[in-house]
Design an enzyme around this catalytic site. Structure first.
Site, short mmCIF file in Angstrom:
data_model
loop_
_atom_site.label_atom_id
_atom_site.label_comp_id
_atom_site.label_asym_id
_atom_site.label_seq_id
_atom_site.Cartn_x
_atom_site.Cartn_y
_atom_site.Cartn_z
CD GLU A 1 -47.00 -10.88 -29.81
OE1 GLU A 1 -47.71 -10.33 -30.66
OE2 GLU A 1 -46.98 -10.54 -28.61
NE ARG A 2 -43.08 -12.08 -27.07
CZ ARG A 2 -42.30 -11.07 -26.71
NH1 ARG A 2 -41.04 -11.04 -27.04
NH2 ARG A 2 -42.79 -10.08 -26.01
CG ASN B 1 -51.16 -9.42 -28.68
OD1 ASN B 1 -51.86 -9.19 -27.69
ND2 ASN B 1 -49.93 -9.88 -28.59
CD GLU C 1 -48.89 -8.77 -22.14
OE1 GLU C 1 -49.04 -9.20 -23.29
OE2 GLU C 1 -47.96 -9.10 -21.40
NE ARG D 1 -54.22 -16.11 -24.25
CZ ARG D 1 -53.17 -15.33 -24.15
NH1 ARG D 1 -53.29 -14.02 -24.33
NH2 ARG D 1 -51.99 -15.81 -23.86
CE LYS E 1 -49.82 -16.26 -21.27
NZ LYS E 1 -48.82 -15.21 -21.52
CG ASP F 1 -45.65 -14.25 -19.91
OD1 ASP F 1 -46.23 -15.16 -20.50
OD2 ASP F 1 -45.18 -13.25 -20.49
CD GLU G 1 -52.32 -19.21 -23.40
OE1 GLU G 1 -53.54 -18.92 -23.45
OE2 GLU G 1 -51.42 -18.36 -23.57
CD GLU H 1 -42.68 -14.75 -24.64
OE1 GLU H 1 -43.71 -15.43 -24.79
OE2 GLU H 1 -42.70 -13.57 -24.24
CD1 TRP I 1 -44.47 -5.48 -18.28
CD2 TRP I 1 -44.65 -3.93 -19.88
NE1 TRP I 1 -45.65 -5.70 -18.95
CE2 TRP I 1 -45.79 -4.77 -19.94
CE3 TRP I 1 -44.55 -2.87 -20.80
CZ2 TRP I 1 -46.82 -4.59 -20.88
CZ3 TRP I 1 -45.56 -2.71 -21.74
CH2 TRP I 1 -46.69 -3.57 -21.78
C1 BDP Z 1 -46.32 -12.84 -23.35
C2 BDP Z 1 -45.71 -12.47 -24.65
C3 BDP Z 1 -46.58 -11.59 -25.50
C4 BDP Z 1 -47.97 -12.19 -25.59
C5 BDP Z 1 -48.52 -12.38 -24.20
C6 BDP Z 1 -49.85 -13.11 -24.18
O1 BDP Z 1 -44.50 -11.81 -24.39
O2 BDP Z 1 -45.97 -11.46 -26.74
O3 BDP Z 1 -48.81 -11.39 -26.33
O4 BDP Z 1 -47.66 -13.18 -23.44
O5 BDP Z 1 -49.85 -14.29 -23.84
O6 BDP Z 1 -45.68 -14.02 -22.97
O7 BDP Z 1 -50.88 -12.54 -24.48
#
Ligand code: BDP
Length: 701
Positions: free
Chosen positions: A170-171, A213, A294, A327, A363, A368, A390, A396, A545
């Protein structure tokens, strides 16, 4: 063969040896090419005649072997590893000393009468010392009076891999996952060891191998064996493995009806599962959890809170000394709310309610991983809960693998930010390293940018971001410049003027990117692939979004009002911080539109109106990519040809994309501002419609 021909052949060989050539980047910053300067080599040779290893510890053995490999390359000689110096001087001795005034992973390097000693309190300290010594050679430092002490400021220095069972990341922008699940545990790709070496060389001591995820499959015996095989490789490099867990695993793979953290059966399931994990991996690090975020399930699905969820897992891990990294990246699908405030609102009331072996991972910014964000207001406001940092290393929001963005300045900007929580100087770094609130647990994580690409990171210069993350995780007081320069010398060239040019280009790259992408405090975290800006995007399954939710452009102006006139997110910060950002006339320009909706016609401190300033930034940002290209062209003679061409090609793409992105923003915003592009800048050559088509094509790919 004529003598002329022999001469020519000789000349070509010599030239080849002198000019670096065809390096595929696999060796990262651990290249260990022969040091060209013979005098330097001779000076180093005096203190490197032996490696004295008087220990059976696998980690110390690794240290000795790494030294041997490094010296073989750098000095061109095989240095024997011996159990005792036998009275000889001129060697390197590895030693642990439990009484040394070091923290558990720190090291001391000293050189007395040409005999170098690497002292650690623990074996891991010795390993870090060995890499630090090699760094001295690689960066051509004098070593005759070597006397260096270094302690990591943060305990858990980790990479988070967002890797899936099917090999996708992912990313991820550097190929597939490094972990070949389908071959494990039987086949051990030699690359796993090289991964561990690179991490250990910069002090990283933990790795979460799977995506936040998370798939429950990682908790099955089938996968635990695979993860254990990785742990077996990483162990002798001082690296522990961790797993991201799917909170409802008791249901999905345990056959229970609930995953309620207060349910005794659920508790038992996790306790049993954890016991099983430790049978496979005796030094397992613990769990990383994304919950109620999410769409990921979590304790709130059962009317419980984050602390209930985290503490339940913590209880299962505690007997084994494992930790839970929970998190704080959470926000609800509420288009009326300000996403900026969500994490603080959910976590701040829980301060002090987490078990001792829980750390909350936050984060760096409130939203984000944007190219520039203010620091998260959570830092400093949860004194009774260890907070980990984090960062995101993978790019990304930073142009994937075609845009050059050296990230140390992003990390430093956050770490050095003052929360004012205990008066001036209460920096985020002091929160995270535990010194401000005496946290018993400290952690810092970087979302990895590694992948199966031969050079690990796609963009050759993105290796510097992995490197910089590790160096800052160890010591956040290092400067972005020092780290960049060190990396360049170890990786690209030790020629001083070219090393300086590349360092300079790295240092400026982030600001250039911000200028053509999100100047003056714009952000673009809306859904999608997160590559090109699509400021027109106004439809999504969730209002938060969409693009328009974030930039709020209208006929009067642009920006998200977060003062008391708007969402009042600013109130989550200490008054001293609020004061810096509260007033649009004095708010530093990099943060302006994060906190204020500003009129297009408003005069800024630069003397330009907001519209003109935005245009100026978009245009000069895109133009500056040309400067990056010129700088890079000037170092050609000192950089190996393959790396040179690789970076040059990517910079060319970046130039094209920067103009495209600039056009996307200015053409879209112009419809609201209804003003001309200010001189000396020229109107974009394409129309808004054409830009939109370009983005659509990209998204389809
Ligand atoms: C976002 C990303 C997503 C991640 C999410 C995360 O787009 O893919 O799952 O953060 O940190 O930046 O959980």
């Amino acid at each position: 063969m004529s003598s002329k021909l022999i001469f020519l052949l000789l000349l070509t060989t010599l030239c080849k040896a002198g000019t670096p050539d065809r390096d595929d980047g696999y060796r990262l910053w651990l290249k260990y090419d022969l040091i060209k300067d013979a005098t330097k080599r001779a000076a180093y040779a005096r203190s490197t005649q032996l490696i004295v290893l008087n220990s059976t510890s696998p980690i110390q053995k690794t240290a000795a072997e790494e030294l041997q490999t490094g010296l073989q390359g750098l000095l061109g000689k095989t240095v024997p590893i011996v159990a005792s110096a036998g009275g000889k001087t001129g060697g390197i001795t590895l030693t642990t000393n439990a009484a040394a005034s070091l923290n558990s992973e720190g090291y001391q390097l000293s050189n007395q009468q040409n005999t170098i000693t690497i002292t650690g309190k623990t074996d891991a300290g010795v390993l870090y010392g060995a890499f630090a010594l090699l760094r001295q050679f690689q960066t051509l430092q004098p070593i005759d009076r070597l006397s260096l002490t270094s302690n990591p400021k943060i305990q858990h220095r980790m990479l988070n891999h967002w890797d899936n069972t099917d090999g996708s990341i992912e990313r991820g922008y550097a190929g597939q996952s490094l972990w070949k699940w389908y071959e494990l545990p039987e086949r051990i790709d030699p690359r796993y060891r090289d991964y561990a070496r690179a991490n250990a060389s910069i002090g990283i001591n933990g790795t979460v191998v799977n995506n936040v995820n998370a798939s429950s499959r990682f908790l099955t015996a089938e996968y635990l064996q695979k993860v254990a095989a990785l742990a077996n490789v990483f162990r002798s490099y001082g690296i522990k493995v961790y797993l991201s867990v799917y909170f409802p695993a008791p249901k999905t793979i345990g056959g229970l009806k609930t995953a309620d953290p207060l349910d005794p059966e659920v508790n038992k399931w996790w306790a049993d599962k954890v016991n099983e994990i430790y049978k496979f991996i005796p030094d397992f690090g613990g769990f990383l959890v994304k919950a109620n975020s999410e769409g990921q399930p979590g304790p709130q699905d059962y009317g419980r809170n984050h602390a209930d969820g985290a503490n339940m897992l913590a209880k299962a891990l505690a007997p084994h000394k494992g930790i839970v990294i929970w998190r704080a990246f959470v926000y609800k699908a509420d288009g009326k709310a300000d996403r900026f405030k969500a994490a603080y609102d959910e976590f701040n009331p829980l301060d002090g309610q987490f078990a001792k072996n829980v750390i909350v991972q936050v984060k760096n910014g409130p939203i984000d991983f944007q190219p520039r964000e203010p620091f998260s207001p959570i830092f400093g406001t949860m004194p009774k809960t260890p907070l980990g940092m984090e960062f995101q290393i993978t790019q990304e929001y930073l142009g994937f693998a075609t845009h050059l963005v050296y990230e140390a300045p992003i990390f430093k900007e956050c770490l050095d930010a003052d929360t004012y929580v205990s008066g001036k100087g209460s920096t985020v770094a002091k929160v995270v390293d535990g010194s401000l609130h005496q946290y018993p647990l400290t952690a810092i994580a970087g979302v990895a940018n590694t992948g199966s690409d031969r050079n690990w990171t796609g963009h050759p210069l993105a290796q510097a971001n992995w490197y910089a993350f590790g160096r800052l995780a160890w010591d956040h007081t290092l400067s972005s410049e020092a780290i960049a320069n060190e990396w360049v010398k170890m990786t690209l060239t030790t020629e001083l003027s070219s090393a300086k040019t590349i360092t300079d280009l790295l240092l400026k790259s982030r600001e250039i990117y911000v200028n053509y992408n999100t100047p003056l405090g714009l952000s673009r975290p809306w859904t999608g692939v997160h590559f090109a800006p699509e400021p027109w995007q106004n439809r999504s399954s969730r209002p938060d979004w969409t693009a328009v939710y974030y930039h709020r452009a209208d006929s009067l102006g642009i920006g998200f009002e977060r003062t008391a006139k708007g969402s009042n997110a600013l109130a989550q910060y200490r008054p001293e911080v609020q004061q810096q950002w509260n007033n649009p006339a004095t708010c530093p320009l990099p943060y302006l539109l994060w906190f204020h909706h500003v009129l297009w016609t408003q005069k800024l401190s630069t003397g330009r109106t907001l519209w003109d300033e935005l245009c100026t930034r978009f245009y000069t940002g895109a133009d500056s990519v040309g400067w990056l290209q010129k700088q890079w062209a000037s170092v050609r003679k000192d950089v190996d040809s393959e790396t040179f061409a690789n970076v040059a090609g990517r910079l060319e793409t970046q130039q094209k994309e920067a103009i495209w992105w600039r056009d996307a923003w200015v053409l879209y915003l112009q419809e609201f501002a209804r003003q001309p592009i200010p001189a000396p800048f020229k109107k974009p050559e394409r129309s808004l419609k054409e830009v939109k088509e370009l983005v659509d094509i990209y998204q389809l790919r």
